[in-house]
Scaffold this active site. Structure first.
Site, PDB file in Angstrom:
ATOM      1  N   GLU A  53       0.803  -1.223   0.000  1.00  0.00           N
ATOM      2  CA  GLU A  53       0.000   0.000   0.000  1.00  0.00           C
ATOM      3  C   GLU A  53       0.839   1.277   0.000  1.00  0.00           C
ATOM      4  OE1 GLU A  53      -4.085   0.092   1.524  1.00  0.00           O
ATOM      5  OE2 GLU A  53      -3.100   0.930   3.294  1.00  0.00           O
ATOM      6  N   LYS A  55       0.711   4.756   1.222  1.00  0.00           N
ATOM      7  CA  LYS A  55      -0.065   5.343   2.316  1.00  0.00           C
ATOM      8  C   LYS A  55       0.748   6.459   2.987  1.00  0.00           C
ATOM      9  CE  LYS A  55      -2.486   3.749   6.520  1.00  0.00           C
ATOM     10  NZ  LYS A  55      -2.768   2.551   7.332  1.00  0.00           N
ATOM     11  N   LYS A 115      -8.134   2.249  -3.093  1.00  0.00           N
ATOM     12  CA  LYS A 115      -8.588   2.100  -1.721  1.00  0.00           C
ATOM     13  C   LYS A 115      -9.141   3.437  -1.248  1.00  0.00           C
ATOM     14  CE  LYS A 115      -7.359  -0.075   2.627  1.00  0.00           C
ATOM     15  NZ  LYS A 115      -6.286  -0.248   3.632  1.00  0.00           N
ATOM     16  N   GLU A 164     -14.257  -5.856   1.949  1.00  0.00           N
ATOM     17  CA  GLU A 164     -13.609  -5.824   3.259  1.00  0.00           C
ATOM     18  C   GLU A 164     -14.636  -6.119   4.356  1.00  0.00           C
ATOM     19  OE1 GLU A 164     -10.558  -2.872   4.294  1.00  0.00           O
ATOM     20  OE2 GLU A 164     -11.928  -2.232   5.874  1.00  0.00           O
ATOM     21  N   ASN A 185     -10.351  -7.515   8.026  1.00  0.00           N
ATOM     22  CA  ASN A 185      -9.531  -6.437   8.561  1.00  0.00           C
ATOM     23  C   ASN A 185      -9.420  -6.549  10.079  1.00  0.00           C
ATOM     24  OD1 ASN A 185      -8.157  -4.057   9.056  1.00  0.00           O
ATOM     25  ND2 ASN A 185      -9.429  -2.837   7.680  1.00  0.00           N
ATOM     26  N   GLU A 215      -5.894  -8.206   6.462  1.00  0.00           N
ATOM     27  CA  GLU A 215      -5.609  -6.775   6.401  1.00  0.00           C
ATOM     28  C   GLU A 215      -5.254  -6.234   7.784  1.00  0.00           C
ATOM     29  OE1 GLU A 215      -8.339  -4.265   4.012  1.00  0.00           O
ATOM     30  OE2 GLU A 215      -9.614  -6.037   4.043  1.00  0.00           O
ATOM     31  N   SER A 216      -4.293  -5.333   7.803  1.00  0.00           N
ATOM     32  CA  SER A 216      -3.892  -4.582   9.000  1.00  0.00           C
ATOM     33  C   SER A 216      -3.091  -5.433   9.980  1.00  0.00           C
ATOM     34  CB  SER A 216      -5.101  -3.979   9.720  1.00  0.00           C
ATOM     35  OG  SER A 216      -5.793  -3.080   8.887  1.00  0.00           O
TER      36      SER A 216
END
Length: 259
Positions: A53, A55, A115, A164, A185, A215-216
């Site tokens: 990503e 970001k 995103k 998601e 997530n 995710e995360s």
């Protein structure tokens, strides 16, 4: 937090419609090169895939990285072995833009994910017109009928819908509507707290054929190994890459086999 992010993203897209109408945007989207088949990029490897990503900031951490050259960072991610690149286009809290998406698409050969807090067809047309192959749809932020409609619209443009989820009901709904790419997530977007055990507790409700994305809360190889052991096909990583050594991290993550 989530309601505020959606409200801001919608207001920004409404502002862009003053300059570019839906019909103009649709024409641009239809003129764009065909979207890449993202599912094949995740399926055709025996190792854990990485969605890397771009970001710059987050609502909870503030500024993370300047990223003056998003295209250059995308190339770096691709060279390190990323299966896809996620570009945050939300401008208020994440300091992204559609221009970031456009230049990354032009520079890279792997699929690109827009995103953002997508809630209408105009934003999906924007994604396609700027070269996105994948569009994020967040179950927690969309009513079921809206999610179904936007998934169908995304797919009608040749893109892949990335759903998601954050709880069992959302995971089961994603499975029921035939989502092929589903993220679980670890970060609750209402509280922004993280739970690394969440993926393992929910992944079993998805069909085997679904590409399952953790995710995360991905900090290092041990986190990726834990997610792989739980059944992840892929991880989405942002903060650890932009604040660390992305080449080293992605290279190490892609050495981890799928279970």
């Amino acid at each position: 937090m989530l309601d505020s992010l959606y409200a801001g993203s919608l207001a920004d897209s409404d502002g862009r419609q003053v300059s570019v109408s839906s019909s103009q945007l649709e024409a641009l989207a239809l003129e764009s090169a065909a979207a890449l088949d993202a599912i094949s990029f995740f399926s055709d490897v025996s190792h854990i895939g990485v969605i890397a990503e771009i970001k710059r900031a987050s609502p909870t951490k503030g500024d993370l990285a300047m990223i003056a050259d998003p295209a250059g960072l995308g190339i770096l991610y691709e060279q390190a072995g990323a299966s896809a690149i996620s570009v945050l286009t939300e401008q208020r809290s994440f300091k992204g833009s559609l221009d970031d998406l456009k230049v990354v698409r032009a520079a890279c050969k792997v699929p690109v994910l827009r995103k953002d807090f997508i809630c209408n067809e105009y934003q999906i047309l924007e994604a396609r017109a700027h070269g996105a192959d994948i569009v994020l749809l967040i179950a927690a932020g969309l009513e079921d009928n809206v999610l179904i409609r936007l998934k169908a619209f995304t797919e009608s443009l040749g893109m892949t819908a990335f759903l998601e989820t954050h709880n069992r009901a959302e995971v089961e709904f994603a499975a029921a509507i035939g989502a092929r790419l589903v993220g679980i997530n670890a970060r609750d977007l209402k509280t922004f707290e993280t739970d690394r055990a969440l993926f393992a507790s929910l992944v079993g409700y998805l069909p085997k054929s679904t590409i399952k994305v953790a995710e995360s809360a991905v900090r290092n190889s041990q986190d990726v190994m834990d997610y792989a052991a739980a059944g992840a096909d892929c991880v989405l990583v942002g903060e650890a890459l932009v604040t660390g050594n992305p080449m080293e991290l992605i290279s190490s993550f892609t050495q981890i086999p799928k279970v």
